[in-house]
Design an enzyme around this catalytic site. Sequence first.
Site, short mmCIF file in Angstrom:
data_model
loop_
_atom_site.label_atom_id
_atom_site.label_comp_id
_atom_site.label_asym_id
_atom_site.label_seq_id
_atom_site.Cartn_x
_atom_site.Cartn_y
_atom_site.Cartn_z
NE ARG A 163 -4.13 -1.83 0.37
CZ ARG A 163 -4.16 -3.12 0.01
NH1 ARG A 163 -3.12 -3.68 -0.59
NH2 ARG A 163 -5.23 -3.85 0.23
CB SER A 237 -8.69 -1.86 4.33
OG SER A 237 -8.99 -3.15 3.91
CD GLU A 332 -5.86 0.83 2.36
OE1 GLU A 332 -6.76 1.24 1.59
OE2 GLU A 332 -5.68 -0.36 2.63
N1 EPU Z 1 -10.22 -10.92 10.34
C1 EPU Z 1 -10.85 -10.97 11.57
N2 EPU Z 1 -11.91 -10.11 11.79
C2 EPU Z 1 -12.33 -9.24 10.84
C3 EPU Z 1 -11.68 -9.19 9.62
C4 EPU Z 1 -10.61 -10.04 9.37
O1 EPU Z 1 -10.52 -11.74 12.44
O2 EPU Z 1 -13.29 -8.52 11.13
C5 EPU Z 1 -9.12 -11.86 10.08
C6 EPU Z 1 -9.56 -12.94 9.09
O3 EPU Z 1 -10.16 -14.01 9.75
C7 EPU Z 1 -8.25 -13.35 8.47
C8 EPU Z 1 -7.47 -12.05 8.44
O4 EPU Z 1 -8.08 -11.20 9.40
O5 EPU Z 1 -7.56 -14.26 9.31
C9 EPU Z 1 -7.43 -11.41 7.07
O6 EPU Z 1 -8.74 -11.05 6.67
P1 EPU Z 1 -9.17 -10.81 5.13
O7 EPU Z 1 -8.77 -11.98 4.30
O8 EPU Z 1 -10.58 -10.39 5.12
O9 EPU Z 1 -8.25 -9.64 4.61
P2 EPU Z 1 -7.72 -8.33 5.32
O10 EPU Z 1 -6.29 -8.54 5.70
O11 EPU Z 1 -8.65 -7.88 6.39
C10 EPU Z 1 -6.75 -7.30 3.11
C11 EPU Z 1 -6.78 -6.00 2.36
C12 EPU Z 1 -8.09 -5.88 1.59
C13 EPU Z 1 -8.17 -7.04 0.61
C14 EPU Z 1 -8.10 -8.36 1.41
C15 EPU Z 1 -8.05 -9.56 0.52
C16 EPU Z 1 -5.46 -4.43 3.65
C17 EPU Z 1 -5.46 -3.24 4.53
N3 EPU Z 1 -6.65 -4.89 3.28
O12 EPU Z 1 -7.78 -7.27 4.10
O13 EPU Z 1 -8.01 -4.68 0.82
O14 EPU Z 1 -9.37 -6.99 -0.14
O15 EPU Z 1 -6.88 -8.38 2.20
O16 EPU Z 1 -6.81 -9.67 -0.10
O17 EPU Z 1 -4.39 -4.90 3.24
C18 EPU Z 1 -8.54 -2.34 0.90
O18 EPU Z 1 -7.32 -2.13 0.91
O19 EPU Z 1 -9.38 -1.41 0.90
C19 EPU Z 1 -9.01 -3.73 0.92
C20 EPU Z 1 -10.31 -4.03 1.02
#
Ligand code: EPU
Length: 336
Positions: A163, A237, A332
């Site tokens: 990012r 995010s 972000e």
């Molecule tokens: N998780 C939780 N609780 C929540 C949300 C997530 O425990 O409320 C845990 C999930 O269980 C999992 C981990 O966090 O173990 C990762 O969750 P997820 O796969 O939903 O992805 P994320 O890390 O929360 C990132 C990006 C998203 C992107 C997704 C999929 C960032 C800041 N965000 O989210 O990007 O769509 O991965 O690759 O890196 C964005 O940047 O706007 C965005 C939506």
Amino acid sequence: MIEHNVSLKPYNTFGLNAEAKLLVRINSVAALQEILADDKLMEEERFILGGGSNILLTRDVDGLIIKNEISGIEVVHETDSHVLLRSGAGVVWHELVMHCIGKNHAGIENLSLIPGNVGAAPMQNIGAYGVELKDVFHSLEAVEMSTGNVHSFSNSDCQFGYRESVFKRKLKGQFIISSVTLKLSKQPNINTSYGAIEAELERLGVSEPSIQDVSKAVINIRQSKLPDPKKLGNSGSFFKNPVIPTSQYEQLKRKHPDIPGYSAGEETKLAAGWLIEQCGWKGKIVGNTGSHAQQALVLVNYGNATGVEIFNLSAQIMQSVYDTFGVQLEREVNVY
Ligand code: EPU
């Protein structure tokens, strides 16, 4: 044509009310250069707006908004295996993805349904489901605000990180991205490394996925977790996933055995959504705002929130994650 006292509500995905003193839409590099050469206009504070999907407006803009509406998608070079595809910065990102899927140009299907415009994609090296823009990025053209000159930036010039890019750091506020060129593959290079995609493809009954199938799976996953900004204001995010020393992660893991972490050598990326959920914020409504019930990392506007209200909630969340885990979250979203 310069527009005066323009409501920015339709132009930011949080749906926040803020007003711009002046706004100009540009649809070509020449039109942009003309604006930049206008000494009187250039006395105003300038603010570049793309799709408005990564901005938290906490006040009116007492200056000039340059709304980038440069359109057009064209193949600029082609070999047996690849195409170089140039897109205007004002093209809606997901429309570019759909265009590529229609032409069987592979590489950005995992990035389906990311809100925002093409010009914003390199700013923060958008990424999702195992792919980042930098993996397919070839080059971009950008107009230097102080001179109006067009510069070309290669992949390494952009200094992409998680990012991150040079446009958020060293060159912040100095360039307006006018077009982005991607190197896409004619032979699909299916990437289902992200577990949720595999699971969704299985649910769809697909064993040998095409890029259309991967796109569909990503769209389904996103729609199940992430609120549609047209229905519920948000900017995806709100925070970055924090990257901490692996030694600190090991310590945290002793205290919190379930803490997710993706280690790469000396650094480990934590899941901000998990940290926020553990602190009790997930699904919590605070006034007109709150952390989304399906994805704690997303802050939403329930209708009448102000940018300040959302900012204050984000500060409270950051404090409580810090108090509980000793980890500092970083926004972000760009705060104005
Ligand atoms: N998780 C939780 N609780 C929540 C949300 C997530 O425990 O409320 C845990 C999930 O269980 C999992 C981990 O966090 O173990 C990762 O969750 P997820 O796969 O939903 O992805 P994320 O890390 O929360 C990132 C990006 C998203 C992107 C997704 C999929 C960032 C800041 N965000 O989210 O990007 O769509 O991965 O690759 O890196 C964005 O940047 O706007 C965005 C939506």
